[in-house]
Design an enzyme around this catalytic site. Structure first.
Site, PDB file in Angstrom:
ATOM      1  N   CYS A   1      -2.224   9.143   2.377  1.00 20.93           N
ATOM      2  CA  CYS A   1      -1.850   8.725   0.917  1.00 20.93           C
ATOM      3  C   CYS A   1      -3.364   9.026   0.171  1.00 20.93           C
ATOM      4  O   CYS A   1      -2.714   8.829  -1.146  1.00 20.93           O
ATOM      5  CB  CYS A   1      -1.588   7.046   1.246  1.00 20.93           C
ATOM      6  SG  CYS A   1      -2.987   6.451   2.140  1.00 20.93           S
TER       7      CYS A   1
ATOM      8  N   GLU B   1       0.760  -1.132  -0.068  1.00 19.94           N
ATOM      9  CA  GLU B   1      -0.070  -0.063  -0.036  1.00 19.94           C
ATOM     10  C   GLU B   1       1.006   1.215   0.186  1.00 19.94           C
ATOM     11  O   GLU B   1       1.551   1.625   1.111  1.00 19.94           O
ATOM     12  CB  GLU B   1      -0.760  -0.038   1.199  1.00 19.94           C
ATOM     13  CG  GLU B   1      -1.894  -1.376   1.428  1.00 19.94           C
ATOM     14  CD  GLU B   1      -2.850  -1.303   0.776  1.00 19.94           C
ATOM     15  OE1 GLU B   1      -3.025  -0.290  -0.139  1.00 19.94           O
ATOM     16  OE2 GLU B   1      -3.553  -2.341   0.540  1.00 19.94           O
TER      17      GLU B   1
HETATM   18  P1  NAD Z   1       8.276   5.209   4.716  1.00 17.84           P
HETATM   19  O1  NAD Z   1       8.350   4.118   3.257  1.00 17.84           O
HETATM   20  O2  NAD Z   1       9.372   5.855   4.880  1.00 17.84           O
HETATM   21  O3  NAD Z   1       7.966   4.496   5.921  1.00 17.84           O
HETATM   22  C1  NAD Z   1       6.990   3.321   5.957  1.00 17.84           C
HETATM   23  C2  NAD Z   1       7.710   2.264   7.106  1.00 17.84           C
HETATM   24  O4  NAD Z   1       8.443   1.590   6.352  1.00 17.84           O
HETATM   25  C3  NAD Z   1       7.963   2.854   8.344  1.00 17.84           C
HETATM   26  O5  NAD Z   1       7.755   1.612   9.253  1.00 17.84           O
HETATM   27  C4  NAD Z   1       9.479   2.704   8.102  1.00 17.84           C
HETATM   28  O6  NAD Z   1      10.382   2.404   9.168  1.00 17.84           O
HETATM   29  C5  NAD Z   1       9.855   1.394   7.141  1.00 17.84           C
HETATM   30  N1  NAD Z   1      10.757   1.513   6.309  1.00 17.84           N
HETATM   31  C6  NAD Z   1      11.846   2.648   6.032  1.00 17.84           C
HETATM   32  N2  NAD Z   1      12.558   2.369   5.342  1.00 17.84           N
HETATM   33  C7  NAD Z   1      12.678   0.813   5.186  1.00 17.84           C
HETATM   34  C8  NAD Z   1      13.666  -0.174   4.813  1.00 17.84           C
HETATM   35  N3  NAD Z   1      14.896   0.111   3.979  1.00 17.84           N
HETATM   36  N4  NAD Z   1      13.165  -1.644   4.876  1.00 17.84           N
HETATM   37  C9  NAD Z   1      12.030  -1.772   5.460  1.00 17.84           C
HETATM   38  N5  NAD Z   1      11.386  -0.848   6.001  1.00 17.84           N
HETATM   39  C10 NAD Z   1      11.394   0.395   6.071  1.00 17.84           C
HETATM   40  O7  NAD Z   1       7.204   6.010   4.580  1.00 17.84           O
HETATM   41  P2  NAD Z   1       6.604   7.274   5.284  1.00 17.84           P
HETATM   42  O8  NAD Z   1       7.381   8.423   4.668  1.00 17.84           O
HETATM   43  O9  NAD Z   1       6.713   7.045   6.719  1.00 17.84           O
HETATM   44  O10 NAD Z   1       5.214   7.141   4.978  1.00 17.84           O
HETATM   45  C11 NAD Z   1       4.692   8.132   3.817  1.00 17.84           C
HETATM   46  C12 NAD Z   1       4.368   7.336   2.597  1.00 17.84           C
HETATM   47  O11 NAD Z   1       3.497   6.268   2.875  1.00 17.84           O
HETATM   48  C13 NAD Z   1       3.597   8.171   1.681  1.00 17.84           C
HETATM   49  O12 NAD Z   1       4.103   8.093   0.473  1.00 17.84           O
HETATM   50  C14 NAD Z   1       2.163   7.713   1.631  1.00 17.84           C
HETATM   51  O13 NAD Z   1       1.444   8.000   0.477  1.00 17.84           O
HETATM   52  C15 NAD Z   1       2.370   6.316   2.109  1.00 17.84           C
HETATM   53  N6  NAD Z   1       1.229   5.646   2.846  1.00 17.84           N
HETATM   54  C16 NAD Z   1       0.300   4.773   2.033  1.00 17.84           C
HETATM   55  C17 NAD Z   1      -0.709   4.369   2.488  1.00 17.84           C
HETATM   56  C18 NAD Z   1      -1.551   3.299   1.691  1.00 17.84           C
HETATM   57  O14 NAD Z   1      -2.283   2.635   2.155  1.00 17.84           O
HETATM   58  N7  NAD Z   1      -1.450   3.488   0.326  1.00 17.84           N
HETATM   59  C19 NAD Z   1      -1.096   4.570   3.647  1.00 17.84           C
HETATM   60  C20 NAD Z   1      -0.428   5.474   4.434  1.00 17.84           C
HETATM   61  C21 NAD Z   1       0.648   6.156   3.635  1.00 17.84           C
END
Ligand code: NAD
Length: 481
Positions: A283, A249
């Site tokens: 999102c 997602e």
């Molecule tokens: P992010 O990808 O940086 O972080 C999300 C999660 O991934 C966190 O738990 C983080 O610790 C983890 N993470 C980060 N780097 C990682 C790695 N190398 N390996 C494994 N896990 C890792 O995203 P963010 O900036 O925290 O969140 C915002 C983004 O999430 C936006 O793009 C938003 O649109 C998206 N989002 C999507 C949905 C959906 O349902 N489509 C819902 C909420 C947020």
């Protein structure tokens, strides 16, 4: 479990501290509000051992029993909604009313999942030769959930509810900005009476290390990730040595189209809600607003009034409608998008700058709710997800043009249509390439509907009849008597 304790690792049924801790901040004040355990690769490995040991017992427990426990967990969230909402607000920054709504939605999602577990049935095909064929559904095996900070309760609970209902043990790795609400919610679900190892929590400031350790182990059969497209694509690339199921997602770039036959006041209210909810850090937030030239002036006047009435502040202060951005990096991206749009000819109708609060305690990253008119397709904001309170407005003349421009993106999560005409609405809904569509509806998310995106916004769905499928394998059984 108290949030002041840093024992936020739940491994094999026991809350534990890590080898170190990391600070958790209130994004509105930048005050330290608590600490979380800094889990590492050894904690991840211990959690996977426990999940594997728990799998057989949990899959055999039966869907009815699992459903009972999930309903009890939902009741636990409802009973503690007020204190959970206050923790969510202090960790994420959103207004209390939004936190309450998110927690209520989480309880509803658990209740829905409890019911869906009992409907995860297969089918019997007509006899061919001397016996029938069967299609069976079975739990996929130990899974990892990686969750974001922007909806730290509902994004986590969606995964917990569906995985547990399907008979899948789940290890949750919450976002480092919001580990405390995650640990509290996992504690409530666990306290409903889960066997050790069925639901575990590994908080960490080193997500790549913890996720990497789990992804390298082929006993992990499933990953469900909500977050940025960049990290999601990295997870797909990281699974090249052995295939496993992966739900994504990811980011979005939602268009909203206001057609000339829309109820203009209702559309203005809907657009304001779907854009500025959670300070635009959603999102499914509107990233591009297409308004038909005939209704543009009337619509913008009403929209401006709605947005001007928003009140920035600490999420727990009464009257606050808009909290801070999660951090300075989020603020810097918003500023880049506004500067780029203005340098290419957009006009700031409202906002367009950082908010300087009178209260010096509000040291977080606040940005004024902003409307940009005269946006065009050459601007960065037209193609990149802003994740902040900025709304670019574009004008259009024909339905075909609006739909084609709305579809011109690598993302495919959500879209919004404002119209009073059945044929026009149906045409738009059929032709928009997005997984979630709101028709005169700013909040198109319900437990009964599958949530998820197309293209670079993701794969698989959460919620609806489709949601539980993400945690089930399909077996075809051919019987000869
Ligand atoms: P992010 O990808 O940086 O972080 C999300 C999660 O991934 C966190 O738990 C983080 O610790 C983890 N993470 C980060 N780097 C990682 C790695 N190398 N390996 C494994 N896990 C890792 O995203 P963010 O900036 O925290 O969140 C915002 C983004 O999430 C936006 O793009 C938003 O649109 C998206 N989002 C999507 C949905 C959906 O349902 N489509 C819902 C909420 C947020």
């Amino acid at each position: 479990m108290s949030v002041n304790s840093a024992a936020t690792l739940l491994i094999n049924g026991k809350w534990q501290e890590g080898n170190g801790n990391f600070d958790v901040l209130d994004p509105a004040t930048l005050d330290v509000i608590g600490q979380a355990a800094d889990g590492d690769r050894d904690d991840a490995a211990a959690a996977l051992d426990a999940a594997c040991a728990a799998f057989d017992g949990w899959r055999s427990a039966g869907a009815e029993r699992r459903g009972d426990l999930l309903r009890q967990a939902a009741a636990g969230i409802r009973a503690r909604a007020e204190s959970l909402a206050s923790l969510l607000t202090s960790e994420n920054g959103k207004p209390l009313a939004e936190s309450r709504g998110e927690l209520l939605g989480s309880a509803r999602m658990l209740e829905w999942s409890a019911e869906q577990g009992r409907r995860a049935d297969g089918r019997v095909t007509p006899a061919s030769g001397s016996g029938p064929g069967l299609v069976l559904k079975s739990p996929v095996g130990p899974a990892l959930a990686i969750t974001p900070w922007n909806f730290p309760a509902s994004m986590l609970i969606r995964k917990v509810g569906l995985a547990l209902a399907a008979g899948v043990p789940l290890i949750v790795k919450p976002a480092e900005q919001t580990p405390l609400i995650a640990a509290e919610l996992i504690g409530i679900v666990n306290d409903a009476g889960l066997p050790p190892g069925v639901l575990q929590c590994v908080t960490t400031s080193r997500p790549a290390e913890v996720a990497g350790a789990l992804l390298a182990d082929e006993r992990l059969r499933k990953v469900s990730f909500t977050g940025s497209t960049e990290v999601g694509l990295g997870l797909v690339r990281g699974t090249e040595n052995h295939l496993r199921r992966i739900s994504l997602e990811l980011g979005g770039h939602s268009p909203a189209i206001v057609f000339p036959d829309a109820d203009v006041p209702a559309a203005a209210a809907g657009v304001a809600a779907a854009k500025f909810f959670n300070a635009g850090q959603s999102c499914i937030a509107i990233n591009r607003l297409y308004v038909h030239r005939e209704v543009r002036d009337e619509f913008l006047e009403l929209l401006e009034r709605k947005v001007a009435a928003l009140r920035l502040g600490h999420g727990s202060a009464s009257g606050t409608t808009t909290g801070p951005l999660i951090d300075r990096a989020g603020l810097a991206k918003v500023e880049r998008h506004v500067e780029d749009a203005v340098s290419r000819g957009a006009t700031v109708m409202l906002g367009g700058r950082r908010w300087e609060p009178a209260d010096p305690a509000l040291a977080g990253a606040f940005y004024e709710p902003t409307i940009l008119t005269g946006a065009d397709d050459g601007m960065r904001i037209t193609h990149e997800e802003t994740f902040g309170p900025v709304l670019p407005v574009y004008s259009f003349d024909t339905d075909e043009e609006a739909i084609a421009r709305a579809n011109r993106t690598d993302y495919g999560l959500a879209a919004y249509v404002f119209s009073g005409g059945l044929a026009r609405t149906w045409n738009a809904v059929e032709r928009l390439n997005f997984g979630v569509i709101g028709v005169n509806e700013p909040g198109p998310v319900r437990p009964e509907l599958p949530f998820g995106g197309m293209k670079n916004s993701g794969q698989e769905r959460e919620g609806g009849a489709e949601g539980i499928e993400a945690y089930l394998e399909t077996k075809a059984v051919s019987i000869r008597f």
